[in-house]
Design an enzyme around this catalytic site. Sequence first.
Site, PDB file in Angstrom:
ATOM      1  N   ALA A  13     -32.229 -23.077 -37.145  1.00  0.00           N
ATOM      2  CA  ALA A  13     -33.680 -23.312 -37.108  1.00  0.00           C
ATOM      3  C   ALA A  13     -34.090 -24.483 -36.225  1.00  0.00           C
ATOM      4  CB  ALA A  13     -34.197 -23.521 -38.533  1.00  0.00           C
ATOM      5  N   ARG A  15     -34.177 -24.327 -32.964  1.00  0.00           N
ATOM      6  CA  ARG A  15     -34.819 -23.788 -31.765  1.00  0.00           C
ATOM      7  C   ARG A  15     -35.226 -22.340 -32.007  1.00  0.00           C
ATOM      8  NH1 ARG A  15     -31.123 -22.855 -27.997  1.00  0.00           N
ATOM      9  NH2 ARG A  15     -29.269 -23.343 -29.197  1.00  0.00           N
ATOM     10  N   VAL A  64     -22.277 -22.203 -39.190  1.00  0.00           N
ATOM     11  CA  VAL A  64     -22.304 -21.171 -40.245  1.00  0.00           C
ATOM     12  C   VAL A  64     -21.006 -20.361 -40.281  1.00  0.00           C
ATOM     13  CG1 VAL A  64     -24.832 -20.938 -40.302  1.00  0.00           C
ATOM     14  CG2 VAL A  64     -23.484 -19.458 -38.771  1.00  0.00           C
ATOM     15  N   TYR A 155     -21.844  -8.083 -30.273  1.00  0.00           N
ATOM     16  CA  TYR A 155     -23.170  -8.391 -30.831  1.00  0.00           C
ATOM     17  C   TYR A 155     -23.728  -7.186 -31.612  1.00  0.00           C
ATOM     18  CZ  TYR A 155     -27.980 -10.275 -30.704  1.00  0.00           C
ATOM     19  OH  TYR A 155     -29.229 -10.745 -31.030  1.00  0.00           O
TER      20      TYR A 155
HETATM   21  P1  NAP Z   1     -31.712 -19.442 -29.730  1.00  0.00           P
HETATM   22  O1  NAP Z   1     -33.033 -19.795 -29.173  1.00  0.00           O
HETATM   23  O2  NAP Z   1     -30.498 -19.447 -28.862  1.00  0.00           O
HETATM   24  O3  NAP Z   1     -31.444 -20.380 -31.029  1.00  0.00           O
HETATM   25  C1  NAP Z   1     -30.259 -20.224 -31.737  1.00  0.00           C
HETATM   26  C2  NAP Z   1     -30.294 -21.075 -32.987  1.00  0.00           C
HETATM   27  O4  NAP Z   1     -29.124 -20.769 -33.770  1.00  0.00           O
HETATM   28  C3  NAP Z   1     -30.249 -22.567 -32.702  1.00  0.00           C
HETATM   29  O5  NAP Z   1     -30.961 -23.231 -33.719  1.00  0.00           O
HETATM   30  C4  NAP Z   1     -28.747 -22.884 -32.814  1.00  0.00           C
HETATM   31  O6  NAP Z   1     -28.478 -24.241 -33.174  1.00  0.00           O
HETATM   32  C5  NAP Z   1     -28.370 -21.966 -33.962  1.00  0.00           C
HETATM   33  N1  NAP Z   1     -26.958 -21.628 -34.018  1.00  0.00           N
HETATM   34  C6  NAP Z   1     -26.207 -20.962 -33.091  1.00  0.00           C
HETATM   35  N2  NAP Z   1     -24.941 -20.858 -33.525  1.00  0.00           N
HETATM   36  C7  NAP Z   1     -24.891 -21.459 -34.742  1.00  0.00           C
HETATM   37  C8  NAP Z   1     -23.856 -21.699 -35.681  1.00  0.00           C
HETATM   38  N3  NAP Z   1     -22.605 -21.280 -35.474  1.00  0.00           N
HETATM   39  N4  NAP Z   1     -24.153 -22.370 -36.821  1.00  0.00           N
HETATM   40  C9  NAP Z   1     -25.423 -22.805 -37.058  1.00  0.00           C
HETATM   41  N5  NAP Z   1     -26.442 -22.611 -36.206  1.00  0.00           N
HETATM   42  C10 NAP Z   1     -26.167 -21.953 -35.062  1.00  0.00           C
HETATM   43  O7  NAP Z   1     -31.717 -17.959 -30.360  1.00  0.00           O
HETATM   44  P2  NAP Z   1     -32.956 -17.064 -30.878  1.00  0.00           P
HETATM   45  O8  NAP Z   1     -33.384 -16.191 -29.785  1.00  0.00           O
HETATM   46  O9  NAP Z   1     -33.949 -17.905 -31.599  1.00  0.00           O
HETATM   47  O10 NAP Z   1     -32.173 -16.134 -31.928  1.00  0.00           O
HETATM   48  C11 NAP Z   1     -32.275 -16.307 -33.340  1.00  0.00           C
HETATM   49  C12 NAP Z   1     -31.732 -15.058 -34.017  1.00  0.00           C
HETATM   50  O11 NAP Z   1     -32.509 -13.932 -33.602  1.00  0.00           O
HETATM   51  C13 NAP Z   1     -30.293 -14.732 -33.647  1.00  0.00           C
HETATM   52  O12 NAP Z   1     -29.610 -14.229 -34.768  1.00  0.00           O
HETATM   53  C14 NAP Z   1     -30.427 -13.648 -32.601  1.00  0.00           C
HETATM   54  O13 NAP Z   1     -29.292 -12.818 -32.555  1.00  0.00           O
HETATM   55  C15 NAP Z   1     -31.658 -12.922 -33.123  1.00  0.00           C
HETATM   56  N6  NAP Z   1     -32.332 -12.141 -32.091  1.00  0.00           N
HETATM   57  C16 NAP Z   1     -32.899 -12.726 -30.993  1.00  0.00           C
HETATM   58  C17 NAP Z   1     -33.527 -11.950 -30.043  1.00  0.00           C
HETATM   59  C18 NAP Z   1     -34.196 -12.531 -28.816  1.00  0.00           C
HETATM   60  O14 NAP Z   1     -34.624 -11.747 -27.955  1.00  0.00           O
HETATM   61  N7  NAP Z   1     -34.340 -13.838 -28.699  1.00  0.00           N
HETATM   62  C19 NAP Z   1     -33.567 -10.550 -30.213  1.00  0.00           C
HETATM   63  C20 NAP Z   1     -32.992  -9.984 -31.323  1.00  0.00           C
HETATM   64  C21 NAP Z   1     -32.369 -10.789 -32.272  1.00  0.00           C
HETATM   65  P3  NAP Z   1     -28.320 -25.419 -32.031  1.00  0.00           P
HETATM   66  O15 NAP Z   1     -29.732 -25.698 -31.551  1.00  0.00           O
HETATM   67  O16 NAP Z   1     -27.720 -26.560 -32.758  1.00  0.00           O
HETATM   68  O17 NAP Z   1     -27.458 -24.844 -30.946  1.00  0.00           O
END
Ligand code: NAP
Length: 245
Positions: A13, A15, A64, A155
């Site tokens: 959470a 970003r 996680v 993925y």
């Molecule tokens: P993002 O902007 O890259 O942000 C990722 C977040 O997850 C960051 O807060 C990061 O923490 C955290 N994170 C990554 N690996 C982690 C770990 N091992 N343990 C704890 N925290 C971790 O990604 P997002 O686009 O917001 O994606 C959020 C979710 O939505 C994901 O599950 C992604 O697969 C899903 N999703 C996204 C999209 C899209 O188009 N963006 C589409 C479908 C699904 P740090 O800041 O500390 O790195």
Amino acid sequence: MNVSRKIALVTGASRGIGRAIAGQLAKDGFDIWLNYHSNHSAAQQTQKEIEACGVNCTLLPFDVADEQAVQKALSVFLEKGQVPYVLVNNAGLRKDNLLVFMQTAEWNRVINTVLGGFHNVTKTVLAAMVRAKQGRIVNIASAAAHAPVPGQTNYSAAKAGLVGATRSLALEVAKRKITVNAVSPGFIETEMLDGLPKEKILPLIPLGRLGTPQEIADMVSFLCSDKASYITGQVFHVNGGVVMN
Ligand code: NAP
């Protein structure tokens, strides 16, 4: 005055989508347990924004995918009798590659973060939620679970697995008045899309634009509200029409 509010634990959470979800749940009146991995400055900025809503925000940096780290970070609060009402399993990442070239480490990192993260965090808080006989669990899946593209076997497998786990867990805890649902985003404007060719993505989206993190947060907010008390085991697509089923 000490106000007792319900707690929402949101993983990933600092970003992107998780940040918008935590911010919206704060506006909805939840205290926030804000997990992230390593980006401390982004997490602190998000914490400031959440606290401006007049609720508490506790930063919980852990991976996680690391079961022991998850248990260590959360047991401190669980042992004091603090139990989240909401758990949003949002932490995730991509490590795209054609399977023929994919390193085992790339496969494992995505599976262990998305699916392992669901297991590690949910299992750690679930017994206390079951004892409380209330709660909402929302898993952030992806359109990739339903309409895969090449280069994402890791993925797509992880996200499809998360959908299956959502339905199975919904059956396990329904009697305890805990609902479990998934939200499947399409292309959402966050750092996760960095490096992807927008000019190739946009023509695939019937609504003609990327989604915003807030549009995912609004669905999660609804699922965590009293209005969604009779909804469990479902998958909600928020994707501008990219996948229809
Ligand atoms: P993002 O902007 O890259 O942000 C990722 C977040 O997850 C960051 O807060 C990061 O923490 C955290 N994170 C990554 N690996 C982690 C770990 N091992 N343990 C704890 N925290 C971790 O990604 P997002 O686009 O917001 O994606 C959020 C979710 O939505 C994901 O599950 C992604 O697969 C899903 N999703 C996204 C999209 C899209 O188009 N963006 C589409 C479908 C699904 P740090 O800041 O500390 O790195």
